[in-house]
Design a protein around this motif. Structure first.
Motif, PDB file in Angstrom:
ATOM      1  N   MET A   1      79.001 145.911  66.570  1.00 55.38           N
ATOM      2  CA  MET A   1      78.172 145.047  67.378  1.00 55.38           C
ATOM      3  C   MET A   1      79.049 143.938  67.985  1.00 55.38           C
ATOM      4  O   MET A   1      79.799 143.280  67.273  1.00 55.38           O
ATOM      5  CB  MET A   1      77.073 144.451  66.508  1.00 55.38           C
ATOM      6  N   ARG A   2      78.933 143.765  69.266  1.00 50.80           N
ATOM      7  CA  ARG A   2      79.761 142.781  69.967  1.00 50.80           C
ATOM      8  C   ARG A   2      79.132 141.398  69.850  1.00 50.80           C
ATOM      9  O   ARG A   2      77.939 141.233  70.085  1.00 50.80           O
ATOM     10  CB  ARG A   2      79.865 143.188  71.427  1.00 50.80           C
ATOM     11  N   ARG A   3      79.920 140.423  69.506  1.00 59.57           N
ATOM     12  CA  ARG A   3      79.430 139.059  69.366  1.00 59.57           C
ATOM     13  C   ARG A   3      79.600 138.310  70.681  1.00 59.57           C
ATOM     14  O   ARG A   3      80.585 138.485  71.381  1.00 59.57           O
ATOM     15  CB  ARG A   3      80.185 138.327  68.277  1.00 59.57           C
ATOM     16  N   HIS A   4      78.619 137.501  71.006  1.00 60.97           N
ATOM     17  CA  HIS A   4      78.670 136.687  72.217  1.00 60.97           C
ATOM     18  C   HIS A   4      79.530 135.467  71.957  1.00 60.97           C
ATOM     19  O   HIS A   4      79.341 134.753  70.982  1.00 60.97           O
ATOM     20  CB  HIS A   4      77.260 136.258  72.626  1.00 60.97           C
ATOM     21  N   THR A   5      80.474 135.241  72.826  1.00 62.25           N
ATOM     22  CA  THR A   5      81.328 134.064  72.713  1.00 62.25           C
ATOM     23  C   THR A   5      80.889 133.054  73.760  1.00 62.25           C
ATOM     24  O   THR A   5      80.861 133.372  74.952  1.00 62.25           O
ATOM     25  CB  THR A   5      82.809 134.437  72.956  1.00 62.25           C
ATOM     26  N   PRO A   6      80.500 131.850  73.333  1.00 63.27           N
ATOM     27  CA  PRO A   6      80.077 130.856  74.313  1.00 63.27           C
ATOM     28  C   PRO A   6      81.239 130.454  75.210  1.00 63.27           C
ATOM     29  O   PRO A   6      82.400 130.547  74.801  1.00 63.27           O
ATOM     30  CB  PRO A   6      79.596 129.681  73.463  1.00 63.27           C
ATOM     31  N   PRO A   7      80.947 130.005  76.412  1.00 62.87           N
ATOM     32  CA  PRO A   7      82.029 129.577  77.304  1.00 62.87           C
ATOM     33  C   PRO A   7      82.706 128.335  76.735  1.00 62.87           C
ATOM     34  O   PRO A   7      82.099 127.571  75.991  1.00 62.87           O
ATOM     35  CB  PRO A   7      81.313 129.256  78.620  1.00 62.87           C
ATOM     36  N   PRO A   8      83.941 128.130  77.089  1.00 61.45           N
ATOM     37  CA  PRO A   8      84.615 126.907  76.635  1.00 61.45           C
ATOM     38  C   PRO A   8      83.873 125.676  77.140  1.00 61.45           C
ATOM     39  O   PRO A   8      83.244 125.702  78.204  1.00 61.45           O
ATOM     40  CB  PRO A   8      86.001 126.990  77.277  1.00 61.45           C
ATOM     41  N   LEU A   9      83.917 124.626  76.389  1.00 62.25           N
ATOM     42  CA  LEU A   9      83.184 123.406  76.713  1.00 62.25           C
ATOM     43  C   LEU A   9      83.529 122.888  78.107  1.00 62.25           C
ATOM     44  O   LEU A   9      82.683 122.374  78.817  1.00 62.25           O
ATOM     45  CB  LEU A   9      83.471 122.333  75.656  1.00 62.25           C
ATOM     46  N   TRP A  10      84.773 123.026  78.525  1.00 57.52           N
ATOM     47  CA  TRP A  10      85.169 122.489  79.820  1.00 57.52           C
ATOM     48  C   TRP A  10      84.615 123.295  80.999  1.00 57.52           C
ATOM     49  O   TRP A  10      84.717 122.870  82.124  1.00 57.52           O
ATOM     50  CB  TRP A  10      86.686 122.369  79.923  1.00 57.52           C
ATOM     51  N   ASP A  11      83.968 124.444  80.748  1.00 59.20           N
ATOM     52  CA  ASP A  11      83.330 125.209  81.816  1.00 59.20           C
ATOM     53  C   ASP A  11      81.892 124.772  82.069  1.00 59.20           C
ATOM     54  O   ASP A  11      81.254 125.246  82.995  1.00 59.20           O
ATOM     55  CB  ASP A  11      83.334 126.702  81.486  1.00 59.20           C
ATOM     56  N   ILE A  12      81.369 123.885  81.247  1.00 56.37           N
ATOM     57  CA  ILE A  12      79.995 123.418  81.411  1.00 56.37           C
ATOM     58  C   ILE A  12      79.976 122.286  82.420  1.00 56.37           C
ATOM     59  O   ILE A  12      80.769 121.341  82.331  1.00 56.37           O
ATOM     60  CB  ILE A  12      79.410 122.971  80.059  1.00 56.37           C
ATOM     61  N   ASP A  13      79.064 122.374  83.374  1.00 57.35           N
ATOM     62  CA  ASP A  13      78.938 121.360  84.423  1.00 57.35           C
ATOM     63  C   ASP A  13      78.032 120.229  83.926  1.00 57.35           C
ATOM     64  O   ASP A  13      76.825 120.401  83.829  1.00 57.35           O
ATOM     65  CB  ASP A  13      78.344 122.006  85.678  1.00 57.35           C
ATOM     66  N   PRO A  14      78.592 119.059  83.609  1.00 58.53           N
ATOM     67  CA  PRO A  14      77.767 117.957  83.095  1.00 58.53           C
ATOM     68  C   PRO A  14      76.676 117.529  84.073  1.00 58.53           C
ATOM     69  O   PRO A  14      75.568 117.201  83.670  1.00 58.53           O
ATOM     70  CB  PRO A  14      78.759 116.819  82.854  1.00 58.53           C
ATOM     71  N   ASP A  15      76.972 117.545  85.379  1.00 57.20           N
ATOM     72  CA  ASP A  15      75.950 117.180  86.365  1.00 57.20           C
ATOM     73  C   ASP A  15      74.822 118.204  86.367  1.00 57.20           C
ATOM     74  O   ASP A  15      73.657 117.852  86.510  1.00 57.20           O
ATOM     75  CB  ASP A  15      76.557 117.069  87.767  1.00 57.20           C
ATOM     76  N   GLY A  16      75.166 119.471  86.186  1.00 58.47           N
ATOM     77  CA  GLY A  16      74.149 120.515  86.106  1.00 58.47           C
ATOM     78  C   GLY A  16      73.253 120.320  84.892  1.00 58.47           C
ATOM     79  O   GLY A  16      72.033 120.482  84.976  1.00 58.47           O
ATOM     80  N   VAL A  17      73.852 119.952  83.772  1.00 60.66           N
ATOM     81  CA  VAL A  17      73.066 119.691  82.560  1.00 60.66           C
ATOM     82  C   VAL A  17      72.121 118.520  82.800  1.00 60.66           C
ATOM     83  O   VAL A  17      70.935 118.574  82.449  1.00 60.66           O
ATOM     84  CB  VAL A  17      73.989 119.416  81.350  1.00 60.66           C
ATOM     85  N   ARG A  18      72.607 117.461  83.424  1.00 65.25           N
ATOM     86  CA  ARG A  18      71.755 116.301  83.726  1.00 65.25           C
ATOM     87  C   ARG A  18      70.603 116.685  84.653  1.00 65.25           C
ATOM     88  O   ARG A  18      69.467 116.235  84.470  1.00 65.25           O
ATOM     89  CB  ARG A  18      72.588 115.171  84.336  1.00 65.25           C
ATOM     90  N   ARG A  19      70.884 117.526  85.645  1.00 68.17           N
ATOM     91  CA  ARG A  19      69.829 117.952  86.577  1.00 68.17           C
ATOM     92  C   ARG A  19      68.759 118.776  85.859  1.00 68.17           C
ATOM     93  O   ARG A  19      67.565 118.624  86.121  1.00 68.17           O
ATOM     94  CB  ARG A  19      70.422 118.727  87.745  1.00 68.17           C
ATOM     95  N   VAL A  20      69.198 119.637  84.955  1.00 73.19           N
ATOM     96  CA  VAL A  20      68.249 120.451  84.197  1.00 73.19           C
ATOM     97  C   VAL A  20      67.365 119.558  83.324  1.00 73.19           C
ATOM     98  O   VAL A  20      66.150 119.741  83.252  1.00 73.19           O
ATOM     99  CB  VAL A  20      68.985 121.508  83.334  1.00 73.19           C
ATOM    100  N   LEU A  21      67.971 118.586  82.670  1.00 71.51           N
ATOM    101  CA  LEU A  21      67.191 117.677  81.828  1.00 71.51           C
ATOM    102  C   LEU A  21      66.216 116.849  82.657  1.00 71.51           C
ATOM    103  O   LEU A  21      65.076 116.613  82.246  1.00 71.51           O
ATOM    104  CB  LEU A  21      68.125 116.762  81.026  1.00 71.51           C
TER     105      LEU A  21
END
Length: 70
Positions: A1-21
């Motif tokens: 079974m293949r495990r999902h690896t989350p993207p590295p933290l630096w690939d997350i868009d902080p502005d995108g997270v703020r917009r979603v919230l």
């Protein structure tokens, strides 16, 4: 079974997270307003007497419930 690896933290868009919230907060505010409008309309029940009374009072019912995407 293949495990999902989350993207590295630096690939997350902080502005995108703020917009979603912000969108989540806005959606919550819209639902609360719909519930408030429904409650206010229901206060008309004892004093409003007309053939369309039931239709008018029921017209806000869809805005009183939490909707989930189809």
């Amino acid at each position: 079974m293949r495990r999902h690896t989350p993207p590295p933290l630096w690939d997350i868009d902080p502005d995108g997270v703020r917009r979603v919230l912000k969108l989540k907060t806005t959606a919550s505010d819209i639902r609360a307003t719909g519930k408030d409008v429904h409650t206010a309309f229901q206060a008309l029940d004892p004093v409003y007497d007309a053939p369309e009374q039931e239709e008018l009072l029921d017209s806000t019912l869809p805005h009183n419930t939490r909707r989930t995407p189809a």
